[in-house]
Design a protein around this motif. Structure first.
Motif, PDB file in Angstrom:
ATOM      1  N   LYS A  17       0.827  -1.219   0.000  1.00 39.56           N
ATOM      2  CA  LYS A  17       0.000   0.000   0.000  1.00 39.56           C
ATOM      3  C   LYS A  17       0.860   1.268   0.000  1.00 39.56           C
ATOM      4  O   LYS A  17       0.630   2.168  -0.801  1.00 39.56           O
ATOM      5  N   VAL A  18       1.845   1.342   0.894  1.00 34.27           N
ATOM      6  CA  VAL A  18       2.636   2.576   0.990  1.00 34.27           C
ATOM      7  C   VAL A  18       3.617   2.706  -0.179  1.00 34.27           C
ATOM      8  O   VAL A  18       3.902   3.821  -0.613  1.00 34.27           O
ATOM      9  N   ARG A  19       4.102   1.604  -0.688  1.00 36.66           N
ATOM     10  CA  ARG A  19       4.977   1.683  -1.874  1.00 36.66           C
ATOM     11  C   ARG A  19       4.172   2.185  -3.070  1.00 36.66           C
ATOM     12  O   ARG A  19       4.701   2.897  -3.923  1.00 36.66           O
ATOM     13  N   GLY A  20       2.883   1.838  -3.107  1.00 39.84           N
ATOM     14  CA  GLY A  20       2.002   2.355  -4.152  1.00 39.84           C
ATOM     15  C   GLY A  20       1.803   3.859  -4.053  1.00 39.84           C
ATOM     16  O   GLY A  20       1.428   4.515  -5.016  1.00 39.84           O
ATOM     17  N   SER A  21       2.076   4.417  -2.877  1.00 38.06           N
ATOM     18  CA  SER A  21       1.997   5.867  -2.659  1.00 38.06           C
ATOM     19  C   SER A  21       3.356   6.538  -2.825  1.00 38.06           C
ATOM     20  O   SER A  21       3.504   7.721  -2.511  1.00 38.06           O
ATOM     21  N   GLY A  22       4.349   5.768  -3.255  1.00 33.83           N
ATOM     22  CA  GLY A  22       5.679   6.330  -3.478  1.00 33.83           C
ATOM     23  C   GLY A  22       6.544   6.404  -2.234  1.00 33.83           C
ATOM     24  O   GLY A  22       7.538   7.130  -2.207  1.00 33.83           O
ATOM     25  N   ILE A  23       6.190   5.645  -1.203  1.00 37.74           N
ATOM     26  CA  ILE A  23       6.965   5.647   0.041  1.00 37.74           C
ATOM     27  C   ILE A  23       7.827   4.395   0.079  1.00 37.74           C
ATOM     28  O   ILE A  23       7.328   3.283  -0.086  1.00 37.74           O
ATOM     29  N   ASN A  24       9.124   4.585   0.306  1.00 35.80           N
ATOM     30  CA  ASN A  24      10.056   3.467   0.384  1.00 35.80           C
ATOM     31  C   ASN A  24      10.177   3.010   1.839  1.00 35.80           C
ATOM     32  O   ASN A  24      11.031   3.481   2.578  1.00 35.80           O
ATOM     33  N   ASN A  58       8.032  11.120  -0.872  1.00 35.43           N
ATOM     34  CA  ASN A  58       7.126  11.081  -2.020  1.00 35.43           C
ATOM     35  C   ASN A  58       6.639  12.475  -2.409  1.00 35.43           C
ATOM     36  O   ASN A  58       5.876  12.621  -3.360  1.00 35.43           O
ATOM     37  N   GLY A  59       7.085  13.500  -1.662  1.00 36.67           N
ATOM     38  CA  GLY A  59       6.841  14.886  -2.043  1.00 36.67           C
ATOM     39  C   GLY A  59       5.394  15.345  -2.041  1.00 36.67           C
ATOM     40  O   GLY A  59       5.037  16.269  -2.759  1.00 36.67           O
ATOM     41  N   ASN A  60       4.560  14.747  -1.204  1.00 38.71           N
ATOM     42  CA  ASN A  60       3.157  15.159  -1.185  1.00 38.71           C
ATOM     43  C   ASN A  60       2.841  16.135  -0.046  1.00 38.71           C
ATOM     44  O   ASN A  60       1.670  16.437   0.217  1.00 38.71           O
ATOM     45  N   GLU A  86       2.264   8.871   7.263  1.00 35.81           N
ATOM     46  CA  GLU A  86       1.432   8.180   6.274  1.00 35.81           C
ATOM     47  C   GLU A  86       1.477   6.667   6.498  1.00 35.81           C
ATOM     48  O   GLU A  86       0.456   5.985   6.393  1.00 35.81           O
ATOM     49  N   ILE A  87       2.666   6.140   6.821  1.00 33.25           N
ATOM     50  CA  ILE A  87       2.795   4.709   7.105  1.00 33.25           C
ATOM     51  C   ILE A  87       1.995   4.348   8.351  1.00 33.25           C
ATOM     52  O   ILE A  87       1.258   3.354   8.364  1.00 33.25           O
ATOM     53  N   ALA A  88       2.136   5.154   9.402  1.00 33.82           N
ATOM     54  CA  ALA A  88       1.410   4.878  10.651  1.00 33.82           C
ATOM     55  C   ALA A  88      -0.094   4.869  10.409  1.00 33.82           C
ATOM     56  O   ALA A  88      -0.810   3.992  10.907  1.00 33.82           O
TER      57      ALA A  88
END
Length: 193
Positions: A62-69, A133-135, A142-144
């Motif tokens: 889910k978070v990788r889909g949002s651009g978070i590594n 992810n620059g949002n 966001e992960i939490a």
């Protein structure tokens, strides 16, 4: 009058015993050698609980889909590893990273994971303000948020000791219950998808 006095004495004694048991037993449990309060015939898990494993994978996706590594830095942790981490900042060098001795962490029962971030240089970081992810929002938060949506409890929400990398699923079980051999059943917590 004598019966009333005896009843009052008994009531006072019962209250004192209850208070001692409520406050003293958990403290004594922490001070006694490991294993004293463990149920001998129930071994400690050696892997993540299947539901925790599944939710961990869903979180990463889910978070990788949002651009978070995201990087999962720990999952199941042995009692020996937990004791070693507990010694850090106490009897060994480093900062204190845990207040849980071996057997007192949800990691020891396969019910917790820790995470970090990977920045654009490929370094692992624990920067809770980082916005890779620059949002305009902290990747960490966001992960939490995503983890809580999947049923995890986040250590960053704790009152006494903020454990920002920590996520756990306790399935309603306390550490004391886990030490005494209670385990969440896989079927009871399976998804109803």
């Amino acid at each position: 009058m004598r019966i009333l006095k005896n009843l009052m004495n008994f009531f006072f004694f019962a209250v004192v015993v209850a208070l001692v048991l409520f406050f003293l037993v958990p403290q004594v449990e922490k001070e006694l050698p490991q294993g004293v309060f463990y149920k001998k015939d129930v071994p400690l898990p050696t892997n993540l609980h299947p539901t925790v494993e599944k939710r961990k994978e869903q979180l990463v996706e889910k978070v990788r889909g949002s651009g978070i590594n995201i990087v999962i830095t720990e999952g199941h942790r042995s009692v020996q590893r937990q004791d070693k981490l507990y010694e850090q900042g106490r009897s060994s060098e480093g900062q204190i990273v845990t207040y849980a001795k071996g057997g007192e962490s949800y990691h020891n029962y396969g019910l917790a994971i820790d995470f970090a971030l990977e920045n654009e240089d490929g370094r692992i970081i624990w920067d809770t303000e980082y916005d890779g992810n620059g949002n305009g929002r902290s990747d960490w938060l966001e992960i939490a948020e995503a983890a809580k949506g999947l049923g995890f409890e986040w250590g960053g929400d704790w009152e006494n000791f903020k454990d920002y990398p920590h996520l756990q699923m306790d399935f309603g079980l306390s550490i004391r219950e886990l030490k005494r051999g209670k385990r969440p059943k896989v079927d009871e917590y399976a998804d109803e998808e």
